[in-house]
Design an enzyme around this catalytic site. Structure first.
Site, mmCIF file in Angstrom:
data_model
loop_
_atom_site.group_PDB
_atom_site.id
_atom_site.type_symbol
_atom_site.label_atom_id
_atom_site.label_comp_id
_atom_site.label_asym_id
_atom_site.label_seq_id
_atom_site.Cartn_x
_atom_site.Cartn_y
_atom_site.Cartn_z
ATOM 1 N N LYS A 248 -35.865 31.690 -11.971
ATOM 2 C CA LYS A 248 -35.265 30.450 -11.446
ATOM 3 C C LYS A 248 -34.061 30.058 -12.299
ATOM 4 C CE LYS A 248 -36.599 25.730 -10.065
ATOM 5 N NZ LYS A 248 -37.691 24.739 -10.015
ATOM 6 N N SER B 295 -38.692 22.696 -5.570
ATOM 7 C CA SER B 295 -37.351 23.131 -5.882
ATOM 8 C C SER B 295 -37.234 24.641 -6.138
ATOM 9 C CB SER B 295 -36.837 22.371 -7.100
ATOM 10 O OG SER B 295 -37.609 22.682 -8.243
ATOM 11 N N SER C 119 -42.982 21.817 -7.534
ATOM 12 C CA SER C 119 -41.862 22.736 -7.275
ATOM 13 C C SER C 119 -42.184 24.227 -7.336
ATOM 14 C CB SER C 119 -40.711 22.438 -8.238
ATOM 15 O OG SER C 119 -40.044 21.278 -7.829
#
Lengths: 107, 482
Positions: free
Chosen positions: B78, B153, B177
């Site tokens: 990420k 996210s 997330s």
């Protein structure tokens, strides 16, 4: 939320909004605060002593002298550098025009 | 060999038995990324050259008989996890050109096992959102329906794993997330106990809630990655000095006698009926496996979303004050004064959702509102923790839906309040600092994945994964077609 409150919060957060953005943001923040207001329905009090059971948190290291990051690395992601972080002048006109204030403690 | 359907566990065997090489694996995944990521938009940066070099090094170790469990395994990371020498943008214009000069601890740990980093995945800007549509660079699509969002996210990480563009990825979870995009994309993701994984090098959103964790095809693969990234770190003052077990050890063990609690509030109004029935059907399957199903209550759930947003935004407003356009990050070209430099840099660099959260955080912390909002949220955090503790006196794990709906279209994300309320099933886990895994338990009538969450006691990831793995053993996932 009124426009003055949004302006005040923006000032605290070092943000600026155009007049149009300000109105839109005020409307959105009004709806968001309505949701946040739900917490007012419950009558409870925070007890700081109860949080002490997380004793492992903030377990600080011993102070051991070690080399810090090289200046070049520290400055690598700064846009404006002269072997230091460069910012617009932060003093009034009493100094010569265009003076560069260096953040000497970071050199 | 079709690598996109292989688990990490399968890859380990194939690599060790020389049925495939690390360079072949890397090549197949880079080819998949080149072929499909134009439509999926799951990566912000693809590190092809680096991946090739890492694959060669990994293969050498495998050939020398020095392979560790993740040696030669490709992974996506990420884009809010610092990777030395590789751009880490947080999907924000603010960090568009930011190249970290150090690695996050999790990267040091993964690199010490010689993984292959495929690239950095898209996300909501500064991890603020549940759709990956607030990303400034790649608004990721859902591999099951390109017209839908992947969640967020960590939407890029989940979509990349689901779409076969990475066998596994790292995500981060502040209010759901990792779990919510895992549910939307039909994959498995675990948020570890707060303090289990070092946050050093994770770009901070809300420091008392953030945790890094893996997203993969199943619980076993998540356990393998968790084994590599957990542990005390002197660079993170909140990281726990606790024993790290082998998280794969309990996998495959029977769940006979395991007590699973269902809090009734998680199955009430606002939860899609297909999701409710899929999770309850999973509970029936656990019962058939010999688990004991217990009903319980969590009355504070109705206050969880506002409590979470007050806490998270208050911390975010403080954490994001570091972006001043001076030391790193976007710097305006139009500043006459020092003050203007900071205000314009921040106003140009941050997107709308980030600005809203800074405003909300400052509101909750400002004089006259602090007691009514922030302190009340702290009290609610204590209440939520107490309610979880009471439930865990009677059970081993808790089973809930991961999301109130399946993945939706990007148009649905325009109302911030509606988006915040959609976090109802995940935020209490972060507030209480507990571990929770989301795994797929079914599909709705349109074929969109449904996720269920298994929540555990602090530091009991082993049982959480044992329970999710037990369900996965009898479940056949449907792979998306890109």
């Amino acid at each position: 939320m009124d426009l003055d409150m949004v302006k005040y919060l923006a000032e605290l957060g070092k943000l600026e909004f155009s007049d149009e953005e300000l109105v839109k943001t005020a409307n959105e923040m009004t709806d968001i605060i309505d949701l946040m207001d739900t917490v007012k329905e419950i009558d409870i009090t925070y007890d700081a002593l109860k949080d002490n059971h997380n004793a492992y948190l903030n377990d600080l290291r011993e102070d051991v002298p070690a080399p810090s990051m090289e200046t070049a690395k520290v400055l690598q992601n700064a846009v404006n550098t002269n072997n230091c972080f460069v910012v617009p002048k932060v003093v009034e006109q009493s100094l010569s025009k265009g003076v560069v204030i260096k953040w000497t403690y970071l050199q | 060999m079709d690598v996109s359907s292989m688990t990490i566990r399968d890859m380990r065997t194939a690599l060790d038995e020389r049925k495939i090489s690390a360079t072949e694996l890397e090549g197949e995944y880079i080819a998949n990324i080149k072929k499909y990521d134009d439509k999926l938009q799951s990566y912000i940066t693809v590190t092809e050259e680096l991946a090739m070099k890492q694959a060669e090094q990994a293969q050498k170790l495998i050939d020398d008989g020095k392979a560790m469990p993740l040696t030669g395994i490709p992974m996506a990371i990420k884009d809010n996890i610092c990777t030395e020498g590789v751009k880490t943008t947080c999907a924000s214009k603010m960090l568009e050109n930011f190249v970290p000069v150090y690695n996050a601890t999790v990267m040091e740990k993964l690199e010490s096992q010689n993984i292959i980093m495929l690239g950095k995945t898209s996300m909501d800007e500064f991890a603020m959102g549940g759709s990956t549509q607030t990303s400034a660079f790649a608004k990721t699509k859902n591999p099951y329906d390109l017209n839908c969002v992947p969640g967020g996210s960590s939407g890029g990480s989940a979509a990349a794993v689901a779409g076969g563009l990475a066998p596994a990825a790292l995500g981060s979870d502040t209010g759901g997330s990792i779990r919510q995009p895992s549910a939307f994309c039909g994959v498995t993701g675990i948020k570890p106990t707060y303090s289990r994984v070092s946050r050093y090098g994770l770009v901070a959103f809300a420091s008392s809630l953030d945790q890094i964790g893996p997203i993969a095809k199943n619980s076993y693969d998540c356990a393998m990655i968790l084994n590599a990234i957990c542990g005390y770190d002197p660079h993170d003052g909140t990281s726990a000095k606790v024993n790290v077990p082998d998280f794969t050890e309990k996998l495959g063990q029977s769940v006979k006698g395991v007590k699973i609690a269902l809090p009734k509030e998680f199955f009430g109004e606002g939860i899609d009926s297909e999701i409710k029935s899929a999770v309850l059907k999973a509970a029936d399957e656990y019962k058939a496996m010999g688990a004991e199903i217990i009903e319980c209550e969590m009355p504070s759930l109705k206050y969880a979303v506002p409590a979470y947003y007050l806490l998270a935004c208050a911390e975010a407003a403080s954490n994001l004050s570091r972006y001043d356009g001076i030391k790193y990050g976007h710097r305006t070209a139009n500043a006459g004064s020092y003050e203007e430099l900071i205000i314009k840099s921040r106003s140009e660099g941050f997107g709308d959702e980030v600005k809203r959260r800074i405003l909300l955080g400052n509101y909750a912390l400002s004089s006259g509102y602090y007691d009514a909002y922030y302190r009340k949220a702290l009290a609610l955090r204590q209440l939520i923790r107490e309610e979880y503790a009471a439930i865990f006196e009677k059970c081993d794990v808790i089973l809930t839906p991961t999301t109130p709906t399946v993945a939706y279209t990007p148009e649905m994300t325009s109302d911030p309040v509606q988006m915040y309320q959609a976090d109802i099933c995940t935020v209490t886990v972060n507030i209480a600092g507990l571990p929770a895994v989301s795994t797929t338990c079914g599909y709705n009538a349109n074929g969109m994945p449904i996720g269920m969450s298994v929540i555990g006691k602090k530091f009991d990831e082993a049982t959480v994964l044992q329970v999710s793995d037990a369900f996965e053993q009898g479940f056949t996932p449907v792979m998306p077609k890109l």
